[in-house]
Scaffold this motif. Structure first.
Motif, mmCIF file in Angstrom:
data_model
loop_
_atom_site.group_PDB
_atom_site.id
_atom_site.type_symbol
_atom_site.label_atom_id
_atom_site.label_comp_id
_atom_site.label_asym_id
_atom_site.label_seq_id
_atom_site.Cartn_x
_atom_site.Cartn_y
_atom_site.Cartn_z
ATOM 1 N N PHE A 215 -0.789 2.976 -8.312
ATOM 2 C CA PHE A 215 0.297 2.553 -7.434
ATOM 3 C C PHE A 215 1.659 2.678 -8.117
ATOM 4 C CE2 PHE A 215 -3.380 -0.185 -6.105
ATOM 5 C CZ PHE A 215 -3.638 0.480 -4.917
ATOM 6 N N GLY A 561 -3.106 -0.273 -0.273
ATOM 7 C CA GLY A 561 -2.228 0.833 -0.650
ATOM 8 C C GLY A 561 -1.942 1.799 0.477
ATOM 9 N N HIS A 595 1.115 -3.991 0.146
ATOM 10 C CA HIS A 595 2.033 -2.903 -0.207
ATOM 11 C C HIS A 595 3.063 -2.634 0.889
ATOM 12 C CE1 HIS A 595 0.086 -1.394 -3.963
ATOM 13 N NE2 HIS A 595 -0.906 -2.112 -3.469
#
Length: 769
Positions: A215, A561, A595
């Motif tokens: 990430f 994500g 996220h």
């Protein structure tokens, strides 16, 4: 007749002289019958144990052959490899001289199969492994965890002398510290798993360069987002390192089952009865410190748990993964997942753990609990000897369990009273043979290698896994024969390899994702994420209505994500089936959104405009860290039907939302509840002091009602935050008032020094004298 008696009397005397006099004189001799000195002799070691009724314990090795085992592994030949650590924390133990050549890696072997080690080799000795806390033997590679480095030794010709030493990871903090890096475990997916405690702080590659996760975040405990201890996964060569979980205190070791489930223990701040066992939910925060500020668990916060063991782990905070089991006080150490059959059935497919603080090795009998797990304790062996300090447990190729015993009056924690003792025990089922026979295997063909793949021993499975993986398509028939057995563990182990086959692997993963066993379906999702990441969303979209809560939790984790519409649609389908009483599911759904929380929250509100004001809606509003949730949090708090005892929970959510609007919302709530001391406390613990200072209308509300909470932790905090010198006299009165509690006097003194300065306090004391 008399002659016969006369002749036989000398024979009887000889027999008595040659017999163990201890057994003849007192056949029921117990541990309590012997002196303190005798209690610590190896020949009396077994007297101290209270075993589970169906297991048997034998002594495999002891001093003077070995001392101070911190960690061990067992190779495919059944040999015990151990870290012998005599140079443990020497600055804290000045009575012991350093072993000049450094600590050692030993190999212990039972060459005649009688269950007792009779040969010892020194594989490596050096000051670069002082205080080593982990060892993993994987074929010709030996991985040794000794902060600041993880070292890898190569013994290509297998003569038990390493030809080469390299670094796998470097610059880990916690040098010569129990809270540093710990042992590596080989997972069913062919990757390595390991962890470090909260002294580790960071991890670098072999060249000392920072490691960036997928990430784009540095793997450092600086709060962005990682904090404190962490659990990791990486490829065999150390590449593609992932943080599996974080914000632990001191996780000594972890274990992985054949489906890819990960378990570990975590030690609390000593003395708070908060030792816990965790099931690792990938990407999860485990709550040792405040996730946002890094504040310790003692610091006052809204909605903190009444009980210290639970408060210790911030369990009331949104975004903290639940604990599988709380075990109270202790000093947790090595752990393994037992997938053998040699021990009694109660211990099959269970976590087995060394707990030196209580002189016990025990199992945690796992049960599924909604979308997570819970466990109960079953002791395997326990000792009356306070020097029994089990530091590790490992499974041998024959399925027997080995226990390493640090054997000391203290349990570590910087101290040792003895550096010359140490034991290793072997546990089998009662009544089984005491011989130690290693099941034969070879890797000459895939058909033969699958036998080794079924071994309960990690080192054997590693050899088989690597052989079968390198065989490629030639291994398919053998793996299919294993896949089709009526044995879920065999199916899982073969599936991880079938999933890698060129051209065919994806079809095998899709097949496992439709299996009737929920554990295999979960493993299938993990295989897809690892090997076919571009196929993940399509696969899990077809599984959103799976009847298993655990499978749906795994789907939510797989979305972490992703911020595109397909992922959000999958998430919304999961939310439709969500039980607000299931914290495991809630936290997994929350991880999906972390996220891009606004996108997920807005999509959910658009679909559920009339459903937000329900128990399900309140749970999601509490967990999703979206600025769009602020007005909804305010509405829940202001709603008179909201149970008064739950309001603090919603105030805590403000702490985790990044928005310049949240202080205004908190101010509006304070205006809605004039002269409500409980609400005032919640607001003062949640609002930014700088906002109060510049917003006169809200500041006046606070100042008007501040006396209502005088003497509370929130009052002291507010005085410090606003630097209200107008309260100096009130604080001084508390300091010298004999009727005040010691705690209040301490808080008053600290606050007064913070606001008025130490000179002010000293001057007042001079006036008194």
């Amino acid at each position: 007749m008399k002659k016969f008696v006369f002749l036989t009397c000398p024979l009887i005397l000889v027999i008595l002289a040659c017999t163990n006099q201890k057994d003849l004189d007192d056949p029921a001799r117990t541990f309590e019958d012997i002196s303190e000195e005798e209690k610590h002799l190896p020949e009396n070691a077994l007297l101290s144990f209270e075993n589970s009724t169906d297991v048997e314990l034998t002594l495999f090795a002891s001093e003077p052959m070995i001392s101070n085992p911190t960690n061990m592994d067992i190779d495919a030949r059944g040999r015990v490899w151990m870290c012998e650590v005599q140079n443990y924390r020497l600055p804290y133990n000045p009575t012991f001289e350093a072993r000049a050549n450094g600590d050692r890696i030993l190999i212990l072997e039972d060459t005649d199969g009688d269950g007792v080690a009779d040969q010892k080799k020194v594989f490596y000795e050096g000051n670069d492994i002082n205080g080593a806390l982990g060892i993993a033997v994987l074929g010709t590679k030996v991985i040794v965890s000794a902060s600041p480095n993880v070292l890898i030794f190569y013994d290509e010709n297998q003569d038990d002398i390493p030809e080469k030493k390299d670094t796998l990871f470097s610059l880990i903090k916690g040098v010569d510290d129990d809270h540093g890096t710990h042992a590596f475990v080989f997972g069913p997916d062919g990757r390595l798993y390991f962890n470090f405690g909260n002294a580790g702080k960071q991890i670098r590659d072999k060249r000392g360069q920072p490691i960036i996760d997928k990430f784009g975040r540095a793997v450092e405990a600086h709060g962005k987002p990682y904090r404190q201890g962490m659990a990791f996964r990486c490829n065999i060569d150390g590449s593609d390192l992932e943080v599996l979980g974080y914000n632990f205190r001191n996780i000594y070791e972890l274990c992985v089952d054949s489906y890819g489930n990960i378990f570990q223990s975590d030690n609390d701040d000593d003395g708070n009865k908060g030792v816990r066992i965790n099931h690792i939910v990938e990407y999860g925060n485990y709550g040792y410190q405040d996730q946002i500020t890094g504040a310790g668990w003692r610091e006052r916060r809204v909605g903190m748990h009444d009980e210290i063991p639970m408060r210790h782990w911030h369990v009331n905070d949104p975004g903290v993964i639940p604990n599988m089991l709380m075990t109270g006080a202790g000093s947790p150490a090595g752990i393994t997942f037992y997938e053998g059959s040699t021990l009694p059935p109660a211990f099959h497919n269970q976590v087995i753990h060394a707990e030196p603080g209580h002189q016990v090795v025990r199992a945690y009998l796992i049960e599924k609990d909604k979308a997570g797990y819970k466990a109960s304790i079953k002791n395997l062996v326990r000792s009356k000897d306070k020097w029994f300090r089990p530091s590790d447990v490992c499974v041998a190729p024959d399925g027997s369990l080995f226990i390493a015993d640090w054997h000391d009056a203290v349990v570590g924690g910087n101290g040792m009273d003895d550096r010359n003792r140490g034991r290793i025990y072997r546990v089998t089922t009662r009544g089984s043979t005491s011989s130690y026979e290693i099941p034969p295997f070879n890797l000459d063909s895939p058909e033969q290698a699958i036998t080794a793949l079924l071994s309960p021993n990690q080192a054997t499975r590693y050899l088989a896994h690597m052989t079968l993986m390198q065989s490629g398509m030639a291994a398919e028939p053998a793996l299919l024969s294993l896949f089709e057995r009526n044995n879920p563990i065999a199916t899982a182990r073969s599936s991880w390899l079938l999933a890698r086959l060129p051209q065919k692997g994806l079809s095998y993963v899709k097949a496992i994702c439709t299996d009737g066993n929920e554990d295999l379906r979960i493993a299938g999702i993990r295989m897809m994420r690892y090997l076919y990441p571009n196929q993940v969303l399509g696969q899990v979209q077809s599984m959103t209505n799976d009847p298993s809560l655990l499978v749906r939790k795994e789907i939510a984790i797989a979305l972490t994500g992703y911020c595109d519409d397909q992922a959000i649609d999958i998430w919304l389908d999961l939310v439709d089936q969500f039980d607000p009483e299931d914290r495991w599911s809630l936290e997994a759904l929350g991880l999906s959104t972390d996220h891009c929380p606004d996108r997920y929250f807005n999509a959910w509100i658009d679909r559920n405009k009339e459903q937000w004001n329900t128990p399900k809606g309140h749970s999601l509003i509490w967990r999703i860290r979206s600025a769009q949730a602020l007005p909804y949090l305010s509405s829940i708090i202001k709603d008179p039907s909201t149970p008064r005892g739950t309001i603090a929970r919603y105030f805590r959510s403000f702490h985790f939302i990044e928005s310049n609007k949240k202080d205004n919302v908190l101010g509006e709530i304070l205006q809605h509840y004039p002269s409500d001391s409980a609400i005032l406390k919640y607001v003062l613990l949640s609002i930014n002091p700088s906002f109060l200072k510049k917003t006169r209308s809200i500041l006046n509300l606070v100042l008007n009602d501040l006396d209502d909470i005088k003497g509370s932790p929130e009052w002291f905090t507010t005085l410090k935050n606003l630097r209200l010198k107008t309260e100096n006299e009130s604080l001084w009165s508390m300091v010298i008032d004999d009727e005040q509690t010691t705690e209040i006097k301490k808080d008053a003194a600290a606050t007064l020094i913070n606001i008025a300065g130490l000179s002010f306090v000293k001057a007042r004391f001079r006036e008194l004298s």
